[in-house]
Scaffold this active site. Structure first.
Site, PDB file in Angstrom:
ATOM      1  N   GLU A 178       0.813  -1.218   0.000  1.00 32.24           N
ATOM      2  CA  GLU A 178       0.000   0.000   0.000  1.00 32.24           C
ATOM      3  C   GLU A 178       0.852   1.277   0.000  1.00 32.24           C
ATOM      4  O   GLU A 178       1.271   1.744   1.052  1.00 32.24           O
ATOM      5  CB  GLU A 178      -0.946   0.027   1.215  1.00 32.24           C
ATOM      6  CG  GLU A 178      -1.805   1.300   1.246  1.00 32.24           C
ATOM      7  CD  GLU A 178      -2.779   1.373   2.430  1.00 32.24           C
ATOM      8  OE1 GLU A 178      -2.770   0.484   3.285  1.00 32.24           O
ATOM      9  OE2 GLU A 178      -3.539   2.348   2.478  1.00 32.24           O
ATOM     10  N   LYS A 220      -2.515  -1.956  -3.209  1.00 25.36           N
ATOM     11  CA  LYS A 220      -3.572  -1.109  -2.641  1.00 25.36           C
ATOM     12  C   LYS A 220      -3.160   0.343  -2.837  1.00 25.36           C
ATOM     13  O   LYS A 220      -2.485   0.932  -1.989  1.00 25.36           O
ATOM     14  CB  LYS A 220      -3.743  -1.435  -1.149  1.00 25.36           C
ATOM     15  CG  LYS A 220      -4.720  -0.522  -0.423  1.00 25.36           C
ATOM     16  CD  LYS A 220      -5.175  -1.107   0.902  1.00 25.36           C
ATOM     17  CE  LYS A 220      -6.054  -0.119   1.635  1.00 25.36           C
ATOM     18  NZ  LYS A 220      -6.795  -0.716   2.741  1.00 25.36           N
ATOM     19  N   GLY A 264     -10.340   9.077   2.262  1.00 27.86           N
ATOM     20  CA  GLY A 264     -10.989  10.354   2.561  1.00 27.86           C
ATOM     21  C   GLY A 264     -12.039  10.749   1.534  1.00 27.86           C
ATOM     22  O   GLY A 264     -12.686  11.786   1.663  1.00 27.86           O
ATOM     23  N   ARG A 293     -12.882   3.604   5.645  1.00 19.35           N
ATOM     24  CA  ARG A 293     -13.949   4.569   5.903  1.00 19.35           C
ATOM     25  C   ARG A 293     -15.129   4.430   4.961  1.00 19.35           C
ATOM     26  O   ARG A 293     -16.288   4.521   5.367  1.00 19.35           O
ATOM     27  CB  ARG A 293     -13.382   6.000   5.831  1.00 19.35           C
ATOM     28  CG  ARG A 293     -12.623   6.389   7.056  1.00 19.35           C
ATOM     29  CD  ARG A 293     -11.720   7.576   6.803  1.00 19.35           C
ATOM     30  NE  ARG A 293     -10.534   7.211   6.025  1.00 19.35           N
ATOM     31  CZ  ARG A 293      -9.603   8.066   5.649  1.00 19.35           C
ATOM     32  NH1 ARG A 293      -9.725   9.350   5.960  1.00 19.35           N
ATOM     33  NH2 ARG A 293      -8.553   7.665   4.974  1.00 19.35           N
TER      34      ARG A 293
HETATM   35  P1  13P Z   1      -9.499   4.092   3.934  1.00 18.67           P
HETATM   36  O1  13P Z   1     -10.287   3.383   2.884  1.00 18.67           O
HETATM   37  O2  13P Z   1     -10.345   4.666   5.039  1.00 18.67           O
HETATM   38  O3  13P Z   1      -8.502   5.047   3.373  1.00 18.67           O
HETATM   39  O4  13P Z   1      -8.657   2.987   4.724  1.00 18.67           O
HETATM   40  C1  13P Z   1      -7.999   2.024   4.021  1.00 18.67           C
HETATM   41  C2  13P Z   1      -6.742   1.659   4.715  1.00 18.67           C
HETATM   42  O5  13P Z   1      -6.545   0.522   5.066  1.00 18.67           O
HETATM   43  C3  13P Z   1      -5.729   2.701   4.916  1.00 18.67           C
HETATM   44  O6  13P Z   1      -4.526   2.120   5.300  1.00 18.67           O
END
Ligand code: 13P
Length: 339
Positions: A178, A220, A264, A293
């Site tokens: 990620e 990701k 966000g 989120r």
């Molecule tokens: P969000 O989709 O809220 O950005 O969270 C994903 C996530 O795992 C961030 O590390």
């Protein structure tokens, strides 16, 4: 089972048509922030209750094939005394674990960050695997400012992601890689595209140098959007066009699946943007979600920390999961929000 067979089995279970990943791996400070927004205290019991509610949502496995957990959840139980990773498994949802230990400033730069947690990682992973985790997640963070990300920031973060991914595969854990380019700021969509392309190029260069098997990884990334405070918003079609262009230039076709973070965006934006990416020509990888989120927010607001709201919260989660499931096929319509 050999490690390669094990890794492939995990990929097969996680990468499924119409499904994506639920990120429920908020660190202690982050979950405290999410709970504070609904006036709920972040006690161990509240966190257990909340995450158990998410995992036990009936039929969630129809749209969610993987869940990213935080360390403490691996040993927590649902109200019937069943370990949460096992409950996820019973739903057809592969349990995974966030293994990075958060970001700190990268010294001698003007705002780059670097993520900690590589020391002792192999040993930690072996324990997590015994507790049921089959994949891991590690997040590097890149703020877009005038002088960031710097060349050093891009290279150092890529190196860390590649070391993490190689260590995961050596113990039979699938790494989710990620590189989160933050949405904060007033930058244009073009600037976001430039940064994300440079970041992903460096990441794949490093993964190659470290001998990481791309077929047994999941990316990701951030979607390519204008900064959150930029004067104009981009349409889902613009986001899809820019994001796919950048992905095609930087992510090898050997990667089985790209699961976006929501970062966000509102829940509806995240769904509409994913949908637009799945309406055009076929791409070499699956285009899916790994939202935190954007999947949990409506459910949190339906829950408000009250046991009697648990069913309403599960219904809110299932609705977002179902709509994102539709977006995996390019079949989401805004009017489905009201159905
Ligand atoms: P969000 O989709 O809220 O950005 O969270 C994903 C996530 O795992 C961030 O590390």
């Amino acid at each position: 089972m050999s490690i390669q067979t094990d890794l492939q089995a995990t990929i097969t279970d996680m990468v499924q048509k119409g499904k994506g990943i639920l990120a429920a791996d908020e660190s202690a400070p982050t979950i405290a922030k999410r709970f504070a927004a609904i006036s709920v205290e972040s006690t161990e019991e509240n966190r257990r209750f909340w995450r158990s509610l998410l995992i036990t949502t009936p039929t969630l496995g129809d749209y969610v094939s993987g869940i990213i957990l935080f360390e403490e959840t691996l040993t927590q139980k649902d109200d019937q005394g069943r370990l949460l990773p096992q409950v996820a498994g019973k739903q057809g949802i592969v349990p995974g674990i966030k293994v990075d230990q958060g970001k700190i400033p990268l010294v001698n730069t003007t705002g780059d960050m670097i993520t900690q947690g590589l020391d002792g990682l192999a040993d930690r992973l072996k324990v997590y695997k015994e507790q049921g985790a089959r994949f891991a997640k590690w997040r590097e963070v890149y703020p877009i400012e005038t002088h960031t990300p710097s060349r050093l920031g891009i290279d150092a973060n890529a190196e860390v992601l590649a070391r993490y991914a190689a260590i995961c595969q050596s113990v039979g854990i699938v790494p989710i890689v990620e590189p989160e380019v933050l949405i904060d700021g007033d930058h244009t969509i073009e600037r976001a595209a430039e940064v994300i392309e440079a970041v992903q190029h460096a990441v794949y260069h490093a993964l190659h140098r470290y001998g990481v098997i791309l077929e047994h990884t999941i990316l990701k990334p951030s979607m390519v959007t204008p900064g959150k405070t930029h004067a104009t918003k981009a349409t889902p079609e613009q986001v899809a066009e820019q994001t796919i262009k950048v992905l095609r230039r930087s992510v090898p076709a050997a990667v089985p699946s790209i699961n976006f973070l929501s970062g966000g965006q509102t829940d509806e934006e995240a769904t509409a943007n994913l949908n637009a990416m799945n309406t055009g020509a076929a791409q070499p990888w699956e285009l899916s979600f790994s939202y935190g989120r954007a999947l949990q927010q409506p459910a949190l607001h339906a829950w408000m920390g009250k046991k009697e709201n648990a069913q309403a919260a599960q219904a809110a989660l299932l609705k977002r999961a179902r709509l994102n499931g539709a977006a995996r096929y390019g079949k989401y319509k805004v009017k489905m929000e009201k159905e």
